[in-house]
Design a protein around this motif. Structure first.
Motif, short mmCIF file in Angstrom:
data_model
loop_
_atom_site.label_atom_id
_atom_site.label_comp_id
_atom_site.label_asym_id
_atom_site.label_seq_id
_atom_site.Cartn_x
_atom_site.Cartn_y
_atom_site.Cartn_z
N UNK A 1 0.83 -1.19 0.00
CA UNK A 1 0.00 0.00 0.00
C UNK A 1 0.88 1.25 0.00
N UNK A 2 2.01 1.13 0.68
CA UNK A 2 2.95 2.25 0.79
C UNK A 2 4.32 1.80 0.27
N UNK A 3 4.94 2.64 -0.51
CA UNK A 3 6.26 2.34 -1.06
C UNK A 3 7.29 2.16 0.06
N UNK A 4 8.27 1.31 -0.19
CA UNK A 4 9.40 1.05 0.71
C UNK A 4 9.05 0.20 1.94
N UNK A 5 7.84 -0.35 1.99
CA UNK A 5 7.52 -1.33 3.01
C UNK A 5 8.34 -2.59 2.74
N UNK A 6 8.93 -3.16 3.80
CA UNK A 6 9.73 -4.38 3.65
C UNK A 6 9.40 -5.35 4.77
N UNK A 7 9.45 -6.64 4.43
CA UNK A 7 9.10 -7.69 5.38
C UNK A 7 10.34 -8.39 5.94
N UNK A 8 10.21 -8.85 7.18
CA UNK A 8 11.23 -9.64 7.84
C UNK A 8 10.52 -10.75 8.61
N UNK A 9 10.66 -11.99 8.13
CA UNK A 9 9.99 -13.13 8.77
C UNK A 9 10.89 -13.87 9.75
N UNK A 10 12.01 -13.27 10.14
CA UNK A 10 12.94 -13.98 11.02
C UNK A 10 12.35 -14.28 12.39
N UNK A 11 11.27 -13.59 12.77
CA UNK A 11 10.66 -13.85 14.06
C UNK A 11 9.60 -14.94 14.03
N UNK A 12 9.41 -15.58 12.87
CA UNK A 12 8.36 -16.59 12.76
C UNK A 12 8.69 -17.73 11.81
N UNK A 13 9.62 -17.50 10.88
CA UNK A 13 9.86 -18.47 9.81
C UNK A 13 10.55 -19.74 10.29
N UNK A 14 11.36 -19.65 11.33
CA UNK A 14 12.03 -20.86 11.79
C UNK A 14 11.04 -21.83 12.43
N UNK A 15 10.09 -21.31 13.19
CA UNK A 15 9.03 -22.16 13.72
C UNK A 15 8.23 -22.79 12.60
N UNK A 16 7.94 -21.99 11.57
CA UNK A 16 7.22 -22.52 10.42
C UNK A 16 8.01 -23.64 9.74
N UNK A 17 9.32 -23.49 9.65
CA UNK A 17 10.16 -24.53 9.05
C UNK A 17 10.04 -25.84 9.83
N UNK A 18 9.99 -25.73 11.16
CA UNK A 18 9.80 -26.93 11.99
C UNK A 18 8.49 -27.62 11.62
N UNK A 19 7.42 -26.84 11.47
CA UNK A 19 6.12 -27.41 11.12
C UNK A 19 6.15 -28.08 9.75
N UNK A 20 6.81 -27.45 8.79
CA UNK A 20 6.88 -28.02 7.45
C UNK A 20 7.57 -29.39 7.48
N UNK A 21 8.65 -29.50 8.24
CA UNK A 21 9.35 -30.77 8.34
C UNK A 21 8.52 -31.80 9.10
N UNK A 22 7.83 -31.36 10.16
CA UNK A 22 6.96 -32.28 10.90
C UNK A 22 5.87 -32.83 10.00
N UNK A 23 5.27 -31.97 9.20
CA UNK A 23 4.21 -32.42 8.29
C UNK A 23 4.76 -33.30 7.19
N UNK A 24 6.00 -33.05 6.75
CA UNK A 24 6.67 -33.92 5.78
C UNK A 24 6.82 -35.33 6.35
N UNK A 25 7.24 -35.44 7.61
CA UNK A 25 7.39 -36.74 8.24
C UNK A 25 6.05 -37.47 8.33
#
Length: 336
Positions: free
Chosen positions: A165-189
């Motif tokens: 919506x506004x120019x120069x907005x940037x995302x940082x998922x470092x506060x949530x993506x590692x937990x998500x990675x754990x879930x992805x691997x758990x679901x893979x298993x």
């Protein structure tokens, strides 16, 4: 090496004990041997243990999944999807299946915590010297100016694309993506028919099923005032656990201490009595999103929040007014 986040950005104070595996207690005859995998990913290490009748070694496939997650969500990969979005000025159409679920969970945590968790905090993260460029701050940060670039409501998305919506907005998922990675691997298993496992990436953990005959997975939480020493141990049964804290990942410049946990509402680095927040939830992405939010909210606000969220538990370590280490455990943890 994969670089979803640097080694110190996710604090390795949560130790997997696996106490009963190596203390000489024999496995029951009917038990299949534990498959143990380990490696490096996202600037840290991972450890995965599971029971599998076929005794399959799934490391190659797991490593491939983790690389793909990095290629979607890591700001440390120059051509990742999130990096492309951060450089863009308009719409980005998702190429990989990992961007949208993290956005959806981020929206939930942002809304539920009244903005205490906000992945658009990237401009502040970089200004304080904790982004991919690792440029340490040497003076005051222009907080008022940077706060104009922070606000999750400044992105709009659906299941196929995201736009600013506004120019120069940037995302940082470092506060949530590692937990998500754990879930992805758990679901893979689980898709492989494996329903007894422990997945740990950088201290973020999810378990399912018993560890062994009459055994449960046991974890330890570090004493933040005495790194390397455990404060307590807990059983983790069919649940995920993640921790946020600022006592490791910080630096000093011109007499000021810079900490990587930033309040997205004020733009300030968190300076409070809270030292670490460990969250227990049904999945790791939920725990990971709320641990940083609770750190920002503080002890009393977190207690009030938990009164309406029976699916979550917390273990908070903080200092009292006289400098003593204190612990708060929510009701659901007291028998663990």
């Amino acid at each position: 090496m994969n670089q979803l986040r640097p080694n110190l950005n996710r604090i390795p104070w949560v130790f997997l004990l696996l106490l009963l595996s190596f203390l000489g207690r024999a496995e029951a005859v009917t038990e299949h041997p534990m498959v143990s995998l380990e490696g490096e990913t996202q600037g840290t290490s991972y450890h995965i243990k599971y029971r599998d009748e076929q005794q399959r070694n799934l490391k190659k496939e797991i490593d491939s999944v983790l690389v793909t997650i990095d290629n979607c969500l890591s700001t440390y990969v120059a051509d990742s999807e999130i990096s492309q979005f951060n450089r863009s000025e308009t719409m980005h159409r998702f190429r990989l299946p990992y961007f949208y679920p993290v956005l959806k969970k981020s929206e939930e945590v942002f809304r539920e915590t009244n903005g205490a968790f906000d992945p658009t905090v990237m401009p502040l993260v970089e200004a304080y010297g904790f982004g991919p460029k690792k440029v340490r701050s040497t003076g005051p940060v222009n907080v008022d100016s940077l706060l104009q670039l922070v606000g999750f409501r400044n992105v709009l998305f659906d299941a196929v694309s995201i736009r600013k919506v506004k120019k120069n907005i940037r995302l940082d998922f470092n506060g949530i993506a590692q937990g998500y990675s754990v879930d992805v691997i758990a679901e893979f298993l689980e898709r492989k028919g494996i329903n007894r496992y422990m997945v740990e990436i950088g201290g973020e953990i999810r378990t399912k099923g018993p560890k062994g005959d009459g055994q449960t997975w046991t974890i330890g939480i570090e004493n933040p005032l005495q790194p390397g020493k455990m404060q307590t141990t807990m059983k983790l049964v069919n649940r995920a656990m993640t921790t946020a804290g600022n006592y490791r990942n910080h630096y000093q410049s011109n007499g000021q201490t810079f900490s990587h946990i930033i309040n997205p509402k004020t733009g300030s680095m968190e300076q409070s009595s809270v030292l670490s927040v460990t969250v227990f939830a049904p999945d790791a992405i939920t725990a990971d999103g709320y641990d940083t939010a609770f750190f920002v909210m503080g002890l009393e606000a977190t207690k009030r929040f938990l009164a309406r969220r029976p699916d979550l538990d917390v273990y908070i370590l903080y200092t009292s007014e006289d400098g003593q280490l204190k612990a708060f455990a929510s009701e659901g943890l007291k028998n663990l």
